[in-house]
Design a protein around this motif. Structure first.
Motif, PDB file in Angstrom:
ATOM      1  N   CYS A 149       0.876  -1.173   0.000  1.00 24.37           N
ATOM      2  CA  CYS A 149       0.000   0.000   0.000  1.00 24.37           C
ATOM      3  C   CYS A 149       0.909   1.217   0.000  1.00 24.37           C
ATOM      4  O   CYS A 149       1.777   1.355   0.871  1.00 24.37           O
ATOM      5  CB  CYS A 149      -0.900  -0.008   1.233  1.00 24.37           C
ATOM      6  SG  CYS A 149      -2.129   1.330   1.238  1.00 24.37           S
ATOM      7  N   PHE A 166       0.215   8.047  -2.840  1.00 25.94           N
ATOM      8  CA  PHE A 166       0.454   8.529  -4.197  1.00 25.94           C
ATOM      9  C   PHE A 166      -0.073   9.934  -4.464  1.00 25.94           C
ATOM     10  O   PHE A 166       0.248  10.536  -5.495  1.00 25.94           O
ATOM     11  CB  PHE A 166      -0.125   7.558  -5.237  1.00 25.94           C
ATOM     12  CG  PHE A 166      -1.636   7.587  -5.352  1.00 25.94           C
ATOM     13  CD1 PHE A 166      -2.275   8.390  -6.285  1.00 25.94           C
ATOM     14  CD2 PHE A 166      -2.418   6.780  -4.536  1.00 25.94           C
ATOM     15  CE1 PHE A 166      -3.651   8.399  -6.407  1.00 25.94           C
ATOM     16  CE2 PHE A 166      -3.799   6.775  -4.645  1.00 25.94           C
ATOM     17  CZ  PHE A 166      -4.423   7.594  -5.579  1.00 25.94           C
ATOM     18  N   LYS A 189     -11.168   4.123  -9.334  1.00 20.88           N
ATOM     19  CA  LYS A 189     -11.426   2.860  -8.645  1.00 20.88           C
ATOM     20  C   LYS A 189     -12.105   3.119  -7.305  1.00 20.88           C
ATOM     21  O   LYS A 189     -12.211   4.254  -6.852  1.00 20.88           O
ATOM     22  CB  LYS A 189     -10.143   2.050  -8.465  1.00 20.88           C
ATOM     23  CG  LYS A 189      -8.988   2.779  -7.844  1.00 20.88           C
ATOM     24  CD  LYS A 189      -7.744   1.886  -7.894  1.00 20.88           C
ATOM     25  CE  LYS A 189      -6.490   2.662  -7.550  1.00 20.88           C
ATOM     26  NZ  LYS A 189      -5.288   1.813  -7.619  1.00 20.88           N
ATOM     27  N   GLU A 246     -13.095   3.700  -3.592  1.00 19.58           N
ATOM     28  CA  GLU A 246     -12.396   4.380  -2.508  1.00 19.58           C
ATOM     29  C   GLU A 246     -13.096   4.117  -1.175  1.00 19.58           C
ATOM     30  O   GLU A 246     -14.329   4.051  -1.103  1.00 19.58           O
ATOM     31  CB  GLU A 246     -12.360   5.896  -2.747  1.00 19.58           C
ATOM     32  CG  GLU A 246     -11.518   6.318  -3.938  1.00 19.58           C
ATOM     33  CD  GLU A 246     -11.597   7.813  -4.213  1.00 19.58           C
ATOM     34  OE1 GLU A 246     -10.632   8.353  -4.770  1.00 19.58           O
ATOM     35  OE2 GLU A 246     -12.628   8.429  -3.889  1.00 19.58           O
ATOM     36  N   ASP A 248      -2.615   3.941  -2.523  1.00 20.14           N
ATOM     37  CA  ASP A 248      -2.948   2.933  -3.523  1.00 20.14           C
ATOM     38  C   ASP A 248      -2.858   1.540  -2.910  1.00 20.14           C
ATOM     39  O   ASP A 248      -1.810   1.126  -2.427  1.00 20.14           O
ATOM     40  CB  ASP A 248      -1.957   3.062  -4.680  1.00 20.14           C
ATOM     41  CG  ASP A 248      -2.297   2.133  -5.849  1.00 20.14           C
ATOM     42  OD1 ASP A 248      -3.245   1.343  -5.723  1.00 20.14           O
ATOM     43  OD2 ASP A 248      -1.601   2.208  -6.868  1.00 20.14           O
ATOM     44  N   GLU A 275      -5.006  -2.579  -7.731  1.00 17.43           N
ATOM     45  CA  GLU A 275      -5.729  -2.081  -8.898  1.00 17.43           C
ATOM     46  C   GLU A 275      -7.207  -1.807  -8.656  1.00 17.43           C
ATOM     47  O   GLU A 275      -7.862  -1.189  -9.492  1.00 17.43           O
ATOM     48  CB  GLU A 275      -5.591  -3.087 -10.044  1.00 17.43           C
ATOM     49  CG  GLU A 275      -6.168  -4.450  -9.738  1.00 17.43           C
ATOM     50  CD  GLU A 275      -5.912  -5.456 -10.853  1.00 17.43           C
ATOM     51  OE1 GLU A 275      -6.665  -6.446 -10.908  1.00 17.43           O
ATOM     52  OE2 GLU A 275      -4.982  -5.234 -11.626  1.00 17.43           O
ATOM     53  N   THR A 284      -8.576   2.344  -3.374  1.00 19.74           N
ATOM     54  CA  THR A 284      -7.786   3.453  -2.845  1.00 19.74           C
ATOM     55  C   THR A 284      -8.245   3.757  -1.425  1.00 19.74           C
ATOM     56  O   THR A 284      -9.450   3.803  -1.151  1.00 19.74           O
ATOM     57  CB  THR A 284      -7.960   4.711  -3.719  1.00 19.74           C
ATOM     58  OG1 THR A 284      -7.451   4.458  -5.032  1.00 19.74           O
ATOM     59  CG2 THR A 284      -7.233   5.909  -3.128  1.00 19.74           C
TER      60      THR A 284
END
Length: 215
Positions: free
Chosen positions: A25, A28, A42, A44, A85, A88, A91
């Protein structure tokens, strides 16, 4: 995890949560204004709570990384939305702490505006985990945050922190109080989680709740 789940489903979600948070993790992005937010590409989940509730410590314990989220001895230091992050599909968002008594009124207003704007405008935001200190009564700032979540129509789930630093009777009373509070809010998830960043209590269950959101 919901009481309606059977033992097999609970165990499966515990394992799914373990695997989800076994991956790296990484931080970012940071945003201090709504026009600085990263794209919503994506799912959250977000963590919010009063300053000094142990939010950064919980994020670190949850991810198994000691220094992922910055832990400060100065309440109210985090004044931005921090994005992490988790692979994929997900978040994590660390929201600014609220309710710091010594913060200027203009700063408090900015925090509230940023929180509400983010909550209302993120279509990928699946759930907010709202942290309450086991040792401290629910404050007016906590109630105001829950009202914001109701108004923004964002599902939130109460997570009690610092359970290791609270006597059993006091902890039980706090759990009952938090459950009663959840029942009063239309956006609240009924299940209250109890955690300790120091001992790891409740972390598998919190990870499982998060993993369940991925479907």
């Amino acid at each position: 995890m919901s009481e309606a789940r059977d033992d097999g489903e609970r165990a499966a979600l515990i394992e799914a949560g373990r695997l989800l948070f076994a991956r790296p993790c990484t931080f970012f992005y940071a945003a201090q204004k709504l026009d600085q937010l990263p794209p919503t590409d994506k799912l959250e989940i977000a963590f919010c709570g009063r300053s000094n509730v142990g939010k950064s410590s919980l994020v670190n314990a949850l991810t198994g990384q000691n220094a992922l989220a910055r832990v400060s001895n100065t309440p109210g230091r985090t004044r931005q939305l921090n994005f992490f992050d988790l692979g994929e599909r997900m978040t994590l968002v660390d929201m600014p702490g609220y309710g710091y008594a010594q913060a200027a009124k203009s700063v408090k207003a900015d925090w509230q505006g940023l929180m509400f704007g983010f909550l209302r405008g993120r279509p990928t935001l699946r759930r907010v985990f709202l942290l309450l200190d086991a040792r401290v009564e629910t404050k007016a700032a906590d109630n105001a945050a829950m009202k914001l979540l109701d108004e923004a129509a964002v599902t939130f789930q109460i997570v009690i922190t610092k359970a290791d630093d609270c006597k059993p009777a006091r902890l039980a009373a706090r759990q009952e109080e938090a459950a009663a509070i959840a029942r009063k809010h239309i956006a609240a998830h009924p299940l209250v989680l109890t955690t300790s960043s120091e001992t790891g209590v409740g972390m598998p269950e919190l990870r499982a709740e998060i993993a369940a959101l991925l479907g």
